[in-house]
Design a protein around this motif. Structure first.
Motif, mmCIF file in Angstrom:
data_model
loop_
_atom_site.group_PDB
_atom_site.id
_atom_site.type_symbol
_atom_site.label_atom_id
_atom_site.label_comp_id
_atom_site.label_asym_id
_atom_site.label_seq_id
_atom_site.Cartn_x
_atom_site.Cartn_y
_atom_site.Cartn_z
ATOM 1 N N THR A 65 0.812 -1.217 0.000
ATOM 2 C CA THR A 65 0.000 0.000 0.000
ATOM 3 C C THR A 65 0.847 1.270 0.000
ATOM 4 O O THR A 65 0.386 2.317 -0.445
ATOM 5 C CB THR A 65 -0.943 0.015 1.207
ATOM 6 O OG1 THR A 65 -0.176 -0.185 2.413
ATOM 7 C CG2 THR A 65 -1.978 -1.099 1.100
ATOM 8 N N PRO A 69 -0.800 3.294 -3.269
ATOM 9 C CA PRO A 69 -1.822 3.725 -2.307
ATOM 10 C C PRO A 69 -3.242 3.357 -2.700
ATOM 11 O O PRO A 69 -4.113 3.222 -1.831
ATOM 12 C CB PRO A 69 -1.637 5.251 -2.263
ATOM 13 C CG PRO A 69 -0.231 5.485 -2.715
ATOM 14 C CD PRO A 69 0.056 4.417 -3.718
ATOM 15 N N ILE A 71 -4.381 0.631 -3.460
ATOM 16 C CA ILE A 71 -4.760 -0.658 -2.897
ATOM 17 C C ILE A 71 -5.533 -0.466 -1.601
ATOM 18 O O ILE A 71 -6.536 -1.147 -1.352
ATOM 19 C CB ILE A 71 -3.515 -1.546 -2.664
ATOM 20 C CG1 ILE A 71 -2.835 -1.882 -3.988
ATOM 21 C CG2 ILE A 71 -3.899 -2.831 -1.933
ATOM 22 C CD1 ILE A 71 -1.541 -2.648 -3.835
ATOM 23 N N GLN A 72 -5.085 0.467 -0.766
ATOM 24 C CA GLN A 72 -5.793 0.712 0.488
ATOM 25 C C GLN A 72 -7.195 1.236 0.225
ATOM 26 O O GLN A 72 -8.151 0.876 0.921
ATOM 27 C CB GLN A 72 -5.016 1.697 1.359
ATOM 28 C CG GLN A 72 -5.606 1.872 2.756
ATOM 29 C CD GLN A 72 -5.654 0.563 3.525
ATOM 30 O OE1 GLN A 72 -4.640 -0.118 3.691
ATOM 31 N NE2 GLN A 72 -6.853 0.180 3.988
#
Length: 234
Positions: A65, A69, A71-72
């Motif tokens: 992540t 980022p 992905i979060q």
């Protein structure tokens, strides 16, 4: 199809990993398909979709992540989706995202599992994967996950005991690639060449296995999806 939405939303994490053989199955059932590109598109619409959303694979991991980022953001959107029991299928990275969103740990496996092999299916009467008995499926992963709380384990391999699970009737997570097709696998061999060489995979042998086993998998995978969709719309 009653009031069930007629569009399947599919989230891609790399361009050449698409719905594969499953796309034709959805068309045959009368559905349209719309793709979203993770890291590029706003995924809110896909994750809030009342119909089926499929989260596809990719070479990144759920724990990356800091470097990726988005992905979060996916995990946060997916937590809400799963809490609402909206119909969701996760494949490979998609399965790992579902596991993470359900609070399970995702981590590196003991070895990369790349190639075709059979699953050991969990012995219970309502296993949606029962028709995969003695069918070779495509594995292409290096990460694994703990089984989420309240999830039903569906399949295992010796190296990866958690290959598939379901939650209720509408959420299905598959570590393996049920969508693999004989006529589009070359783009995987091209796109993943660095990973294949680093893992010392025999590319010619993998190509031969794709041509041998994918035609056997395709009709079985199609029936699994048809059964899954029937359970949603009825």
């Amino acid at each position: 199809m009653s009031n069930f939405p007629d569009t399947i939303y599919a989230i891609q994490h790399v361009a050449f990993e698409d719905l594969g053989s499953l796309e034709d199955t959805f068309y045959q059932l009368g559905f349209r398909v719309r793709y979203f590109e993770a890291g590029v598109d706003d995924l809110s619409k896909a994750y809030e979709h009342k119909g089926l959303t499929i989260i596809l694979g990719g070479p990144i991991g759920v724990n990356e992540t800091e470097d990726y980022p988005f992905i979060q953001k996916e995990i946060d959107l997916l937590k809400v989706r799963l809490s609402n029991d909206l119909p969701t299928i996760g494949i490979c990275l998609g399965a790992q995202l579902i596991a993470t969103a359900l609070g399970a740990k995702v981590y590196s496996g003991t070895t990369k599992e790349i190639g075709w092999s059979k699953l050991t299916l969990t012995d219970h009467p309502i296993n949606p994967l029962n028709t995969l008995q003695n069918i070779e499926v495509l594995h292409w992963h290096g990460d694994t996950f703990d089984l989420p709380e309240n999830a039903k384990l569906l399949a295992s391999t010796e190296a990866y005991p958690h290959q598939a699970f379901s939650v209720n009737e509408h959420i299905l997570a598959l570590q393996f690639h049920i969508e693999a097709s004989a006529d589009s696998m070359e783009k995987w061999l091209i796109g993943h060449t660095c990973e294949l060489r680093n893992a010392s995979i025999n590319i010619s042998k993998l190509r031969e296995d794709n041509q041998k086993f994918a035609p056997q998998l395709e009709p079985v995978a199609s029936q699994i999806i048809k059964n899954f969709m029937t359970s949603l719309v009825n």
